[in-house]
Design a protein around this motif. Structure first.
Motif, PDB file in Angstrom:
ATOM      1  N   SER A 272      52.267  42.488  20.689  1.00 48.14           N
ATOM      2  CA  SER A 272      51.417  43.098  19.621  1.00 48.14           C
ATOM      3  C   SER A 272      51.935  42.769  18.378  1.00 48.14           C
ATOM      4  O   SER A 272      50.865  43.108  17.425  1.00 48.14           O
ATOM      5  N   THR A 273      53.121  42.343  18.368  1.00 49.21           N
ATOM      6  CA  THR A 273      53.541  41.954  16.758  1.00 49.21           C
ATOM      7  C   THR A 273      52.851  40.935  16.090  1.00 49.21           C
ATOM      8  O   THR A 273      52.978  40.961  14.930  1.00 49.21           O
ATOM      9  N   TYR A 274      52.443  40.032  16.883  1.00 51.64           N
ATOM     10  CA  TYR A 274      51.331  38.806  16.185  1.00 51.64           C
ATOM     11  C   TYR A 274      50.499  39.255  15.561  1.00 51.64           C
ATOM     12  O   TYR A 274      50.134  38.836  14.229  1.00 51.64           O
ATOM     13  N   LEU A 275      49.560  40.457  16.204  1.00 55.18           N
ATOM     14  CA  LEU A 275      48.575  41.057  15.377  1.00 55.18           C
ATOM     15  C   LEU A 275      48.947  41.921  14.207  1.00 55.18           C
ATOM     16  O   LEU A 275      48.541  41.950  13.226  1.00 55.18           O
TER      17      LEU A 275
ATOM     18  N   ILE B  69      51.764  41.341  12.509  1.00 49.08           N
ATOM     19  CA  ILE B  69      51.928  40.373  11.139  1.00 49.08           C
ATOM     20  C   ILE B  69      50.799  40.004  10.553  1.00 49.08           C
ATOM     21  O   ILE B  69      50.920  39.998   9.266  1.00 49.08           O
ATOM     22  N   HIS B  70      49.865  39.714  11.314  1.00 46.12           N
ATOM     23  CA  HIS B  70      48.402  39.294  10.689  1.00 46.12           C
ATOM     24  C   HIS B  70      48.002  40.530   9.762  1.00 46.12           C
ATOM     25  O   HIS B  70      47.634  40.147   8.712  1.00 46.12           O
ATOM     26  N   TYR B  71      48.254  41.866  10.055  1.00 43.69           N
ATOM     27  CA  TYR B  71      47.616  42.821   9.220  1.00 43.69           C
ATOM     28  C   TYR B  71      48.584  42.936   8.136  1.00 43.69           C
ATOM     29  O   TYR B  71      48.347  43.132   7.274  1.00 43.69           O
ATOM     30  N   ALA B  72      49.872  42.812   8.397  1.00 40.64           N
ATOM     31  CA  ALA B  72      50.872  42.953   7.344  1.00 40.64           C
ATOM     32  C   ALA B  72      50.839  41.883   6.275  1.00 40.64           C
ATOM     33  O   ALA B  72      50.895  42.061   5.023  1.00 40.64           O
ATOM     34  N   LEU B  73      50.497  40.735   6.555  1.00 40.03           N
ATOM     35  CA  LEU B  73      50.183  39.492   5.711  1.00 40.03           C
ATOM     36  C   LEU B  73      49.174  39.934   4.709  1.00 40.03           C
ATOM     37  O   LEU B  73      48.961  39.065   3.758  1.00 40.03           O
TER      38      LEU B  73
ATOM     39  N   TYR C  93      55.729  33.847  27.486  1.00 36.35           N
ATOM     40  CA  TYR C  93      54.725  33.451  28.393  1.00 36.35           C
ATOM     41  C   TYR C  93      53.737  34.699  28.433  1.00 36.35           C
ATOM     42  O   TYR C  93      52.332  34.349  28.552  1.00 36.35           O
ATOM     43  N   VAL C  94      54.235  35.905  28.564  1.00 36.21           N
ATOM     44  CA  VAL C  94      53.472  36.976  28.762  1.00 36.21           C
ATOM     45  C   VAL C  94      52.763  37.457  27.401  1.00 36.21           C
ATOM     46  O   VAL C  94      51.644  37.607  27.107  1.00 36.21           O
ATOM     47  N   ASN C  95      53.508  36.968  26.060  1.00 29.81           N
ATOM     48  CA  ASN C  95      52.905  37.463  25.030  1.00 29.81           C
ATOM     49  C   ASN C  95      51.502  36.998  24.498  1.00 29.81           C
ATOM     50  O   ASN C  95      50.643  37.669  23.928  1.00 29.81           O
ATOM     51  N   PRO C  96      51.405  35.664  24.831  1.00 28.60           N
ATOM     52  CA  PRO C  96      49.988  35.207  24.667  1.00 28.60           C
ATOM     53  C   PRO C  96      48.854  35.899  24.905  1.00 28.60           C
ATOM     54  O   PRO C  96      47.810  36.292  24.405  1.00 28.60           O
ATOM     55  N   PRO C  97      48.823  36.231  26.531  1.00 29.46           N
ATOM     56  CA  PRO C  97      47.592  37.063  27.061  1.00 29.46           C
ATOM     57  C   PRO C  97      47.575  38.386  26.174  1.00 29.46           C
ATOM     58  O   PRO C  97      46.493  38.993  26.046  1.00 29.46           O
ATOM     59  N   VAL C  98      48.930  38.888  26.180  1.00 25.67           N
ATOM     60  CA  VAL C  98      48.888  40.366  25.623  1.00 25.67           C
ATOM     61  C   VAL C  98      48.351  40.179  24.113  1.00 25.67           C
ATOM     62  O   VAL C  98      47.416  41.113  23.657  1.00 25.67           O
ATOM     63  N   ALA C  99      48.536  39.095  23.140  1.00 22.40           N
ATOM     64  CA  ALA C  99      48.293  39.090  21.856  1.00 22.40           C
ATOM     65  C   ALA C  99      46.564  38.941  21.828  1.00 22.40           C
ATOM     66  O   ALA C  99      45.839  39.379  21.177  1.00 22.40           O
TER      67      ALA C  99
ATOM     68  N   LEU D 147      41.186  45.271  19.493  1.00 22.53           N
ATOM     69  CA  LEU D 147      41.184  45.703  18.312  1.00 22.53           C
ATOM     70  C   LEU D 147      40.414  44.966  17.040  1.00 22.53           C
ATOM     71  O   LEU D 147      40.113  45.544  16.103  1.00 22.53           O
ATOM     72  N   VAL D 148      40.211  43.851  17.332  1.00 19.19           N
ATOM     73  CA  VAL D 148      39.448  43.063  16.335  1.00 19.19           C
ATOM     74  C   VAL D 148      37.994  42.377  16.803  1.00 19.19           C
ATOM     75  O   VAL D 148      37.396  41.822  16.246  1.00 19.19           O
ATOM     76  N   GLY D 149      37.800  42.490  18.122  1.00 16.47           N
ATOM     77  CA  GLY D 149      36.478  42.179  18.676  1.00 16.47           C
ATOM     78  C   GLY D 149      36.557  40.637  19.034  1.00 16.47           C
ATOM     79  O   GLY D 149      35.413  40.045  19.229  1.00 16.47           O
ATOM     80  N   GLU D 150      37.903  39.998  19.216  1.00 16.90           N
ATOM     81  CA  GLU D 150      37.625  38.577  19.875  1.00 16.90           C
ATOM     82  C   GLU D 150      37.061  38.441  21.234  1.00 16.90           C
ATOM     83  O   GLU D 150      37.399  39.518  22.064  1.00 16.90           O
TER      84      GLU D 150
END
Length: 304
Positions: free
Chosen positions: A37-40, A42-46, A261-267, A274-277
């Motif tokens: 979830s931290t990739y999202l 970071i996206h919001y914090a930026l 390896y698990v972080n990409p599908p979680v992201a 949360l973003v509607g992708e």
């Protein structure tokens, strides 16, 4: 990055093994979900914070809070050698690794960032092999399956980024992998103090780089960006990074780095929720393959 010392007194020999069997899966779960979830985050914090100052503030706040808490509880200060090792490791993992991810997410999406960083376990396996700790045959199968899943996931994501962003993510993955491998053989601070020391050292480097590049703190950051920064500091740094250091100490490198390896599908899933992708068939197939790879790594660890 891990504590290389052993307890001076251990009257109950089997207790640590029992604790490890429970805590390693819990720590891995935290890594899989929180760091995914931290990739999202970071996206919001930026939205308001520049990349290197964002990472520097994140680790400075988390590091000071954790360090003060540990000192108040009587935890000993790291030795000079431990500070040096924590500084080097923190620079490689958090300074270069996380700092370049923040830098890259200005140019590429959070999903492609997670996918690119998923190459880290392969670099970690190579660096571990240099020290004579090559992955077992079963672990190698799991690593290869996991990487294939990441490739399939990338095909379905339909994401593209700049060449500079891609290079930054590749260097970030390599730096994190080398730092994680190198630290396993060093005298590091004990327990959570290791986390605090690395974050404090990395924050100094990140803040210097940020201010040197002319970055400035936002005068009026958005509420969402600030909440994302707090989430990154508390959950992404203190909780998840502590979990990573624990797994790195008590599990083989292939399992300790399987979170990548698990972080990409979680992201991707967080992006959907949360973003509607949208998620296509390649995305679902890639996630399934990744989980198979992680399962193979886990089974290989249990059979050793």
């Amino acid at each position: 990055m891990t504590d290389t010392t052993t307890p001076s007194a251990a009257p109950v020999v089997h207790a640590p093994v029992a604790d490890t069997r429970l805590l390693v899966p819990l720590a891995l779960f935290a890594l899989y979900i929180i760091w995914g979830s931290t990739y999202l985050g970071i996206h919001y914090a930026l939205e308001s914070y520049p990349p290197f100052l964002l990472a520097g503030i994140r680790f400075l706040g988390a590091g000071v809070a954790l360090f003060a808490f540990l000192r108040l509880r009587g935890v000993a200060m790291p030795t000079a050698i431990q500070w040096r090792n924590a500084g080097i490791t923190g620079f490689l993992l958090l300074g270069v690794g996380n700092g370049l991810v923040c830098f890259a997410e200005q140019r590429v999406s959070s999903g492609i960032a997670a996918v690119a960083v998923a190459s880290m376990p392969l670099f970690a396996a190579v660096f571990a092999g240099v020290y004579g700790e090559w992955p077992s045959r079963r672990e190698t199968v799991g690593l290869v399956i996991g990487f294939v899943g990441v490739v399939v996931l990338n095909l379905g994501a339909g994401l593209s980024g700049s060449r500079l962003g891609a290079i930054a993510l590749l260097v970030a993955a390599m730096s994190w992998a080398f730092g994680a491998t190198w630290s396993r053989r060093q005298d590091m601070p004990a327990g959570p103090m290791n986390t605090a020391a690395q974050m404090l050292c990395a924050s100094v480097a990140l803040l210097i780089v940020g201010f040197a590049q002319g970055e400035q703190l936002p005068a009026h950051p958005t509420t969402r960006a600030t909440l994302a920064l707090v989430y990154l500091a508390v959950f992404g740094s203190i909780i998840a990074f502590s979990a990573f250091l624990y797994v790195l100490k008590h599990a083989r490198p292939a399992l300790a780095t399987s979170y990548a390896y698990v972080n990409p599908p979680v992201a991707v899933l967080f992006g959907v929720l949360l973003v509607g992708e949208s998620v296509g068939p390649y995305d679902l197939l890639g996630m399934a393959i990744i989980l198979v790879g992680v399962g193979a790594i886990t089974l290989a660890r249990q059979r050793r």
